[in-house]
Design a protein around this motif. Structure first.
Motif, PDB file in Angstrom:
ATOM      1  N   ILE A  48       7.911  -4.744   0.496  1.00 35.55           N
ATOM      2  CA  ILE A  48       7.420  -3.992   1.643  1.00 35.55           C
ATOM      3  C   ILE A  48       5.948  -4.347   1.824  1.00 35.55           C
ATOM      4  N   VAL A  49       5.683  -5.217   2.810  1.00 34.36           N
ATOM      5  CA  VAL A  49       4.328  -5.656   3.116  1.00 34.36           C
ATOM      6  C   VAL A  49       3.830  -4.725   4.225  1.00 34.36           C
ATOM      7  N   ASN A  50       3.273  -3.593   3.821  1.00 35.71           N
ATOM      8  CA  ASN A  50       2.928  -2.562   4.793  1.00 35.71           C
ATOM      9  C   ASN A  50       1.420  -2.489   5.033  1.00 35.71           C
ATOM     10  N   LEU A  51       0.920  -3.474   5.756  1.00 36.04           N
ATOM     11  CA  LEU A  51      -0.454  -3.402   6.238  1.00 36.04           C
ATOM     12  C   LEU A  51      -0.599  -2.243   7.210  1.00 36.04           C
ATOM     13  N   GLU A  52       0.491  -1.877   7.849  1.00 37.72           N
ATOM     14  CA  GLU A  52       0.602  -0.712   8.727  1.00 37.72           C
ATOM     15  C   GLU A  52       1.718   0.167   8.163  1.00 37.72           C
ATOM     16  N   PRO A  53       1.855   1.405   8.645  1.00 35.64           N
ATOM     17  CA  PRO A  53       2.849   2.308   8.073  1.00 35.64           C
ATOM     18  C   PRO A  53       4.281   1.791   8.169  1.00 35.64           C
ATOM     19  N   VAL A  54       5.049   2.067   7.110  1.00 39.08           N
ATOM     20  CA  VAL A  54       6.490   1.836   7.079  1.00 39.08           C
ATOM     21  C   VAL A  54       7.139   3.188   6.830  1.00 39.08           C
ATOM     22  N   THR A  55       8.086   3.531   7.701  1.00 36.32           N
ATOM     23  CA  THR A  55       8.819   4.781   7.568  1.00 36.32           C
ATOM     24  C   THR A  55      10.292   4.461   7.401  1.00 36.32           C
ATOM     25  N   LEU A  56      10.871   4.952   6.306  1.00 31.22           N
ATOM     26  CA  LEU A  56      12.291   4.800   6.032  1.00 31.22           C
ATOM     27  C   LEU A  56      12.909   6.185   6.108  1.00 31.22           C
ATOM     28  N   GLY A  57      13.950   6.348   6.894  1.00 37.09           N
ATOM     29  CA  GLY A  57      14.605   7.641   7.018  1.00 37.09           C
ATOM     30  C   GLY A  57      15.397   7.994   5.776  1.00 37.09           C
ATOM     31  N   SER A  58      16.250   8.985   5.900  1.00 35.00           N
ATOM     32  CA  SER A  58      17.134   9.403   4.814  1.00 35.00           C
ATOM     33  C   SER A  58      18.397   8.549   4.805  1.00 35.00           C
ATOM     34  N   HIS A  59      18.947   8.356   3.624  1.00 32.80           N
ATOM     35  CA  HIS A  59      20.195   7.608   3.435  1.00 32.80           C
ATOM     36  C   HIS A  59      20.087   6.169   3.955  1.00 32.80           C
ATOM     37  N   TRP A 111       0.847  -1.195   0.000  1.00 37.99           N
ATOM     38  CA  TRP A 111       0.000   0.000   0.000  1.00 37.99           C
ATOM     39  C   TRP A 111       0.884   1.248   0.000  1.00 37.99           C
ATOM     40  N   PRO A 112       1.021   1.927  -1.140  1.00 36.51           N
ATOM     41  CA  PRO A 112       1.886   3.116  -1.206  1.00 36.51           C
ATOM     42  C   PRO A 112       1.486   4.208  -0.219  1.00 36.51           C
ATOM     43  N   TRP A 113       0.197   4.351   0.049  1.00 38.26           N
ATOM     44  CA  TRP A 113      -0.282   5.399   0.955  1.00 38.26           C
ATOM     45  C   TRP A 113       0.110   5.141   2.400  1.00 38.26           C
ATOM     46  N   LYS A 114       0.740   4.010   2.672  1.00 40.62           N
ATOM     47  CA  LYS A 114       1.241   3.713   4.019  1.00 40.62           C
ATOM     48  C   LYS A 114       2.771   3.660   4.036  1.00 40.62           C
ATOM     49  N   LEU A 115       3.389   4.410   3.105  1.00 46.57           N
ATOM     50  CA  LEU A 115       4.848   4.417   2.986  1.00 46.57           C
ATOM     51  C   LEU A 115       5.380   5.841   3.022  1.00 46.57           C
ATOM     52  N   LYS A 116       6.430   6.032   3.833  1.00 45.86           N
ATOM     53  CA  LYS A 116       7.120   7.313   3.910  1.00 45.86           C
ATOM     54  C   LYS A 116       8.611   7.039   3.786  1.00 45.86           C
ATOM     55  N   VAL A 117       9.273   7.735   2.843  1.00 45.95           N
ATOM     56  CA  VAL A 117      10.688   7.512   2.561  1.00 45.95           C
ATOM     57  C   VAL A 117      11.414   8.857   2.585  1.00 45.95           C
ATOM     58  N   GLY A 118      12.520   8.925   3.322  1.00 46.85           N
ATOM     59  CA  GLY A 118      13.327  10.142   3.391  1.00 46.85           C
ATOM     60  C   GLY A 118      14.178  10.340   2.147  1.00 46.85           C
ATOM     61  N   ASP A 119      15.066  11.313   2.204  1.00 42.67           N
ATOM     62  CA  ASP A 119      15.913  11.681   1.068  1.00 42.67           C
ATOM     63  C   ASP A 119      17.050  10.680   0.854  1.00 42.67           C
ATOM     64  N   HIS A 120      17.419  10.511  -0.412  1.00 46.08           N
ATOM     65  CA  HIS A 120      18.600   9.740  -0.829  1.00 46.08           C
ATOM     66  C   HIS A 120      18.608   8.311  -0.292  1.00 46.08           C
ATOM     67  N   THR A 121      17.456   7.705  -0.265  1.00 43.97           N
ATOM     68  CA  THR A 121      17.319   6.307   0.173  1.00 43.97           C
ATOM     69  C   THR A 121      17.316   5.407  -1.050  1.00 43.97           C
ATOM     70  N   TRP A 122      17.917   4.239  -0.910  1.00 44.47           N
ATOM     71  CA  TRP A 122      17.970   3.251  -1.989  1.00 44.47           C
ATOM     72  C   TRP A 122      17.108   2.057  -1.619  1.00 44.47           C
ATOM     73  N   ILE A 123      16.283   1.616  -2.562  1.00 44.82           N
ATOM     74  CA  ILE A 123      15.476   0.413  -2.386  1.00 44.82           C
ATOM     75  C   ILE A 123      15.859  -0.531  -3.510  1.00 44.82           C
ATOM     76  N   GLY A 124      16.529  -1.626  -3.147  1.00 53.11           N
ATOM     77  CA  GLY A 124      17.146  -2.525  -4.118  1.00 53.11           C
ATOM     78  C   GLY A 124      16.183  -3.481  -4.794  1.00 53.11           C
ATOM     79  N   GLU A 125      16.697  -4.101  -5.822  1.00 49.13           N
ATOM     80  CA  GLU A 125      15.945  -5.041  -6.642  1.00 49.13           C
ATOM     81  C   GLU A 125      15.308  -6.144  -5.796  1.00 49.13           C
TER      82      GLU A 125
END
Length: 179
Positions: free
Chosen positions: A85-96, A67-81
């Motif tokens: 992300i099974v986000n039934l609840e919010p997932v927050t990824l910081g920067s870098h 669910w994209p609406w339950k995702l927060k990603v900071g600056d310059h973060t990498w999400i690899g191949e």
């Protein structure tokens, strides 16, 4: 004894209606995960579906976000191949933050003690500078601290303090300490 007939979705809010969910699944499977889709288009698609995405974010192909609406990603973060992300609840990824190949972040689980196998979901937070290595798993309710490292193949089921390394054999030590 488990009685799966008694299972309900009680307490779980998908956050959007069925039409938006269906549209997201179509976009996810036909465009978002494709190898030919540029990373900047993936970022734009997540934003279009309600994700909060910082600047300079790199998202590789075969990434799945429930669910994209339950995702927060900071600056310059990498999400690899192959990250999932099974986000039934919010997932927050910081920067870098770096999520390496085929890492799994799963906010959902079930209460194994309850006969109806009800949900036992909780958010996940990954602080600035943390690294979730290849095929590592972060489970519901976990907070990964600043600059912490979840080693390749490791499973984290409880909070990982900042500047700590969690290895596949469940050992924890400061990030800079030799093996």
């Amino acid at each position: 004894m488990r009685d799966l007939r008694a299972f309900t979705l009680a307490g779980y809010d998908k956050g959007r209606g069925i039409l938006v969910q269906a549209l997201w699944f179509a976009v996810l499977n036909l465009v978002f995960m494709a190898w030919f889709t540029p990373a900047r288009i993936r970022v734009a698609l997540l934003r279009a579906f309600g994700a909060e995405i910082g600047t300079g974010v790199l998202i590789r192909h075969r990434v799945r976000v429930l669910w994209p609406w339950k995702l927060k990603v900071g600056d310059h973060t990498w999400i690899g191949e192959g990250v999932w992300i099974v986000n039934l609840e919010p997932v927050t990824l910081g920067s870098h933050v770096c999520l390496s190949q085929e890492a799994l972040l799963c906010t959902g689980s079930h209460d194994h003690r309850a006969a109806d196998f009800r949900y036992r979901n909780a958010p996940i937070s990954v602080a600035d500078g943390a690294w979730i290595a290849a095929r590592a798993t972060v489970l519901a309710g976990v907070e990964v601290g600043r600059c912490a490292v979840v080693g390749a193949g490791a499973v984290v089921h409880q909070d990982l303090p900042e500047l700590m390394l969690h290895t596949v054999d469940n050992r924890r030590r400061p990030v800079g300490e030799p093996a």
